[in-house]
Design a protein around this motif. Structure first.
Motif, PDB file in Angstrom:
ATOM      1  N   CYS A  25     -15.000  -7.436   8.440  1.00  0.00           N
ATOM      2  CA  CYS A  25     -14.183  -7.677   9.625  1.00  0.00           C
ATOM      3  C   CYS A  25     -12.702  -7.383   9.380  1.00  0.00           C
ATOM      4  CB  CYS A  25     -14.348  -9.122  10.090  1.00  0.00           C
ATOM      5  SG  CYS A  25     -15.990  -9.492  10.765  1.00  0.00           S
ATOM      6  N   THR A  26     -12.280  -7.429   8.117  1.00  0.00           N
ATOM      7  CA  THR A  26     -10.882  -7.126   7.794  1.00  0.00           C
ATOM      8  C   THR A  26     -10.532  -5.697   8.175  1.00  0.00           C
ATOM      9  OG1 THR A  26     -10.993  -8.698   5.943  1.00  0.00           O
ATOM     10  CG2 THR A  26      -9.127  -7.198   5.958  1.00  0.00           C
ATOM     11  N   ALA A  27     -11.528  -4.835   8.267  1.00  0.00           N
ATOM     12  CA  ALA A  27     -11.279  -3.448   8.666  1.00  0.00           C
ATOM     13  C   ALA A  27     -10.746  -3.361  10.091  1.00  0.00           C
ATOM     14  CB  ALA A  27     -12.563  -2.629   8.546  1.00  0.00           C
ATOM     15  N   PHE A  28     -10.897  -4.436  10.865  1.00  0.00           N
ATOM     16  CA  PHE A  28     -10.497  -4.397  12.269  1.00  0.00           C
ATOM     17  C   PHE A  28      -9.207  -5.170  12.558  1.00  0.00           C
ATOM     18  CE2 PHE A  28     -15.086  -3.807  12.050  1.00  0.00           C
ATOM     19  CZ  PHE A  28     -15.250  -2.649  12.788  1.00  0.00           C
ATOM     20  N   VAL A  29      -8.558  -5.711  11.534  1.00  0.00           N
ATOM     21  CA  VAL A  29      -7.301  -6.422  11.774  1.00  0.00           C
ATOM     22  C   VAL A  29      -6.213  -5.411  12.131  1.00  0.00           C
ATOM     23  CG1 VAL A  29      -7.939  -8.302  10.209  1.00  0.00           C
ATOM     24  CG2 VAL A  29      -6.548  -6.416   9.354  1.00  0.00           C
ATOM     25  N   THR A  30      -5.277  -5.860  12.965  1.00  0.00           N
ATOM     26  CA  THR A  30      -4.240  -4.942  13.454  1.00  0.00           C
ATOM     27  C   THR A  30      -2.824  -5.424  13.195  1.00  0.00           C
ATOM     28  OG1 THR A  30      -4.333  -5.986  15.648  1.00  0.00           O
ATOM     29  CG2 THR A  30      -5.742  -4.043  15.275  1.00  0.00           C
ATOM     30  N   ASN A  31      -2.684  -6.633  12.641  1.00  0.00           N
ATOM     31  CA  ASN A  31      -1.339  -7.154  12.402  1.00  0.00           C
ATOM     32  C   ASN A  31      -1.356  -8.180  11.280  1.00  0.00           C
ATOM     33  OD1 ASN A  31      -2.254  -9.653  13.630  1.00  0.00           O
ATOM     34  ND2 ASN A  31      -1.887  -8.707  15.616  1.00  0.00           N
ATOM     35  N   PHE A  32      -0.184  -8.683  10.952  1.00  0.00           N
ATOM     36  CA  PHE A  32      -0.038  -9.639   9.853  1.00  0.00           C
ATOM     37  C   PHE A  32      -0.828 -10.923  10.107  1.00  0.00           C
ATOM     38  CE2 PHE A  32       2.586 -13.261   8.170  1.00  0.00           C
ATOM     39  CZ  PHE A  32       2.216 -13.126   6.838  1.00  0.00           C
ATOM     40  N   GLY A  33      -0.805 -11.432  11.338  1.00  0.00           N
ATOM     41  CA  GLY A  33      -1.545 -12.657  11.662  1.00  0.00           C
ATOM     42  C   GLY A  33      -3.033 -12.498  11.450  1.00  0.00           C
ATOM     43  N   GLY A  34      -3.583 -11.362  11.863  1.00  0.00           N
ATOM     44  CA  GLY A  34      -5.005 -11.113  11.664  1.00  0.00           C
ATOM     45  C   GLY A  34      -5.372 -11.037  10.201  1.00  0.00           C
ATOM     46  N   LEU A  35      -4.498 -10.412   9.401  1.00  0.00           N
ATOM     47  CA  LEU A  35      -4.743 -10.323   7.958  1.00  0.00           C
ATOM     48  C   LEU A  35      -4.719 -11.699   7.324  1.00  0.00           C
ATOM     49  CD1 LEU A  35      -5.147  -8.452   5.497  1.00  0.00           C
ATOM     50  CD2 LEU A  35      -2.648  -8.361   5.283  1.00  0.00           C
ATOM     51  N   GLY A  67      -2.231   2.684   2.682  1.00  0.00           N
ATOM     52  CA  GLY A  67      -1.610   2.614   3.997  1.00  0.00           C
ATOM     53  C   GLY A  67      -1.726   1.311   4.741  1.00  0.00           C
ATOM     54  N   LEU A  68      -2.355   0.268   4.166  1.00  0.00           N
ATOM     55  CA  LEU A  68      -2.514  -1.005   4.872  1.00  0.00           C
ATOM     56  C   LEU A  68      -1.167  -1.595   5.277  1.00  0.00           C
ATOM     57  CD1 LEU A  68      -4.836  -3.974   4.156  1.00  0.00           C
ATOM     58  CD2 LEU A  68      -2.389  -4.373   3.961  1.00  0.00           C
ATOM     59  N   ALA A  69      -0.224  -1.658   4.338  1.00  0.00           N
ATOM     60  CA  ALA A  69       1.073  -2.269   4.622  1.00  0.00           C
ATOM     61  C   ALA A  69       1.804  -1.524   5.733  1.00  0.00           C
ATOM     62  CB  ALA A  69       1.922  -2.304   3.352  1.00  0.00           C
ATOM     63  N   THR A  70       1.682  -0.209   5.751  1.00  0.00           N
ATOM     64  CA  THR A  70       2.356   0.599   6.777  1.00  0.00           C
ATOM     65  C   THR A  70       1.720   0.398   8.146  1.00  0.00           C
ATOM     66  OG1 THR A  70       2.931   2.268   5.118  1.00  0.00           O
ATOM     67  CG2 THR A  70       3.016   2.934   7.427  1.00  0.00           C
ATOM     68  N   ASP A  71       0.388   0.459   8.202  1.00  0.00           N
ATOM     69  CA  ASP A  71      -0.315   0.343   9.490  1.00  0.00           C
ATOM     70  C   ASP A  71      -0.172  -1.045  10.107  1.00  0.00           C
ATOM     71  OD1 ASP A  71      -1.070   2.921   9.131  1.00  0.00           O
ATOM     72  OD2 ASP A  71      -3.197   2.520   8.744  1.00  0.00           O
ATOM     73  N   LEU A  72      -0.094  -2.082   9.277  1.00  0.00           N
ATOM     74  CA  LEU A  72       0.036  -3.444   9.801  1.00  0.00           C
ATOM     75  C   LEU A  72       1.493  -3.880   9.921  1.00  0.00           C
ATOM     76  CD1 LEU A  72      -2.893  -5.359   8.009  1.00  0.00           C
ATOM     77  CD2 LEU A  72      -2.906  -4.024  10.124  1.00  0.00           C
ATOM     78  N   HIS A  73       2.402  -2.971   9.573  1.00  0.00           N
ATOM     79  CA  HIS A  73       3.846  -3.225   9.669  1.00  0.00           C
ATOM     80  C   HIS A  73       4.269  -4.457   8.860  1.00  0.00           C
ATOM     81  CE1 HIS A  73       3.683  -0.260  12.873  1.00  0.00           C
ATOM     82  NE2 HIS A  73       2.786  -1.004  13.525  1.00  0.00           N
ATOM     83  N   LEU A  74       3.745  -4.541   7.628  1.00  0.00           N
ATOM     84  CA  LEU A  74       4.105  -5.659   6.749  1.00  0.00           C
ATOM     85  C   LEU A  74       5.509  -5.440   6.200  1.00  0.00           C
ATOM     86  CD1 LEU A  74       0.791  -6.180   4.718  1.00  0.00           C
ATOM     87  CD2 LEU A  74       1.461  -7.159   6.929  1.00  0.00           C
ATOM     88  N   GLU A  75       6.294  -6.504   6.219  1.00  0.00           N
ATOM     89  CA  GLU A  75       7.665  -6.426   5.758  1.00  0.00           C
ATOM     90  C   GLU A  75       7.925  -7.464   4.670  1.00  0.00           C
ATOM     91  OE1 GLU A  75      10.004  -7.053   9.223  1.00  0.00           O
ATOM     92  OE2 GLU A  75       9.470  -5.143  10.159  1.00  0.00           O
ATOM     93  N   GLY A  76       8.880  -7.162   3.784  1.00  0.00           N
ATOM     94  CA  GLY A  76       9.302  -8.119   2.762  1.00  0.00           C
ATOM     95  C   GLY A  76       8.148  -8.655   1.943  1.00  0.00           C
ATOM     96  N   THR A  77       7.959  -9.991   1.977  1.00  0.00           N
ATOM     97  CA  THR A  77       6.936 -10.647   1.157  1.00  0.00           C
ATOM     98  C   THR A  77       5.685 -11.007   1.968  1.00  0.00           C
ATOM     99  OG1 THR A  77       7.991 -12.804   1.562  1.00  0.00           O
ATOM    100  CG2 THR A  77       8.644 -11.603  -0.434  1.00  0.00           C
TER     101      THR A  77
END
Length: 496
Positions: free
Chosen positions: A129-139, A73-83
């Motif tokens: 700390c990666t457990a607390f990222v909320t978006n693509f920039g944080g990742l 679910g990482l990609a879904t929760d962080l709203h990752l799109e495309g590449t």
């Protein structure tokens, strides 16, 4: 003359006349039996190999757990799109390769006992700390910082082992610790399955669940082990806390006699020049690059590839375990056989053919069960390649300073393969991934060709040295200057 006396005499004959001048701890009158050396080597094995294997397993686990998190679910929760997921993988390897050589130079200056565990604690903290990222920039930011700490881990651990072992002893030990990548792949799938099922917990606004549990707990485990590591790890043979004074002298002296140089020498510009101008290092570095396209690509994308064969999240995680277990066992066996036969290239070429066959099946066969069998061919064939090329380069480098640069330099070239790997399997190519499998197929063909070239080149160079065609390199040089020739010395024999 008894057997013990013969062994002592043998070690006396191996002492170079100038050993005393090359190291203040080098004592020409020191002699020992083969039984003593074996006992010392076993002590070193017990105190070096398990801890390095454990630390590298954690390193690899924290690197590739993003692949397990993706299907949880990482990609879904962080709203990752495309590449965007591929970019998150790429930034790690870009930063990683920039820090490899500087990190090994720093390691040589500071010593491994505290520096390597510091790196481990660092990448453990970033994983947590990666457990607390909320978006693509944080990742992206987390993966970049992870690359800073992990950049020095693999070359640093390889160099650490090279300061304790002779050339014919090295690959088996490197093979064991690099096989931790396979262990991490197998263990990671099981661990991710268990951690992702921990019920949601935390405080409002910062709850930890599913994929976040994977990063949090794996990072926490890494930090705790990293903090404890210096208690067990030695710095070098001359100061190893688990050896007696005589054993310390023998452990250091046996390496001085083999490499004809001071184990404590500092890295200088001439050492860097020797490493980067060595033709054989390019063979190993490019080979490592091609191997890494496969190893790093599979490490991150295998759960996704298996999921696209029709198996859902948990089943895909669990089905990723058996190929890694087989790869681990075969990698250690290949390392042992290669050390015993004192050959590298033939083993690399033979097993790369197996990986080549695996990718051909993945590219052109559509039945899921047959494709799953091909995954075994690929992992078993490719995973021995990394330690094989790395140890081949280290074996054919003379002196600890040159080996420090060589190990980091070869791994740096290999890391570029990791960057390529992040783009071999893209969403638009799912579910068959024809492009990714074709790229890896071509890479394995290249590995076979490079292995054969390396064998022929080293054999040709050895024949030239045996025939006296490289003796002109000694003309006009003092004994000290001759020793500085390193792997270019006419008496230095290259491993094939």
């Amino acid at each position: 003359m008894g057997d013990s006396e013969k062994e002592v005499a043998l070690h006396r004959e191996q002492t170079p006349k100038d050993a005393a001048s090359s190291s203040s701890t080098s004592l020409p009158e020191l002699s020992w039996t083969d039984a003593e050396e074996t006992a010392i080597r076993r002590k070193i094995d017990w105190h070096c190999v398990p801890i390095v294997t454990l630390l590298y397993m954690l390193c690899f686990l924290d690197r590739v757990n993003i692949g397990n998190a993706r299907i949880q679910g990482l990609a879904t929760d962080l709203h990752l799109e495309g590449t965007q997921f591929n970019w998150a993988l790429s930034i790690f390897y870009i930063i990683y390769l920039l820090f490899e050589v500087p990190s090994n130079v720093l390691l040589k200056a500071l010593g491994p006992r505290f520096y390597l565990p510091l790196l481990v604690c660092g990448f453990g903290l970033v994983s947590l700390c990666t457990a607390f990222v909320t978006n693509f920039g944080g990742l992206m930011g987390a993966r970049a910082v992870l690359g800073v700490f992990e950049g020095g881990a693999m070359p640093g651990m390889a160099f650490f082992l090279s300061t304790f072992y002779k050339r014919e002893e090295l690959l088996f030990r490197i093979g064991i610790y690099v096989s931790a990548a396979s262990i991490a792949g197998a263990f990671g799938g099981l661990l991710a399955t268990g951690l992702s099922r921990i019920p949601e917990w935390g405080v409002a606004g910062h709850t930890i669940h599913t994929w976040k549990n994977i990063f949090f707990f794996e990072g926490l485990i890494t930090i705790l082990i990293g903090l404890a590591a210096p208690v067990w790890m030695p710095t070098d043979p001359r100061t190893a806390w688990f050896l007696s004074e005589r054993e310390k002298r023998i452990a250091a002296e046996r390496l001085v006699r083999e490499h004809r140089t001071d184990p404590a020498e500092k890295v200088q510009w001439r050492h860097v020049k020797q490493a980067v101008t060595n033709v054989h290092n390019y063979t190993c570095g490019i080979g490592f690059f091609l191997i890494n396209i496969t190893v790093q690509g599979l490490s991150v994308f295998l759960p996704t590839i298996l999921k696209d064969l029709g198996w859902q999240n948990t089943k895909a995680q669990l089905y990723s375990v058996p190929p890694y277990v087989c790869a681990c066992l075969v990698a250690v066996a290949v390392a042992y056989g290669s050390d015993k036969s004192r050959q590298r290239g033939i083993w690399l070429a033979a097993f790369s053919v197996l990986a080549l066959i695996g990718f051909a099946i993945l590219r052109w066969v559509s039945q899921p069960n047959v494709r799953y069998m091909a995954v075994f061919f690929v992992t078993v064939g490719a995973f021995p390649g990394g330690p094989g090329f790395l140890s081949w380069a280290i074996n054919n480098s003379a002196g600890p300073a040159v080996r420090a640069v060589t190990s980091a330099y070869v791994v740096t070239l290999g890391t570029i393969g990791g960057i390529v790997a992040t783009w071999t399997y893209v969403p638009s190519d799912a579910p068959k991934y024809h492009t990714g499998h074709a790229i890896n197929l071509g890479g394995q063909i290249g590995v076979v060709c490079l292995s054969i070239f390396g064998i022929l080149y080293c054999a040709w160079e050895n024949r030239a040295r045996a025939a006296g065609k490289r003796d002109h390199r000694l003309e006009g040089l003092t004994e000290e200057e001759q020793e500085h020739l390193g792997n270019k010395h006419p008496r230095f024999q290259l491993w094939t």
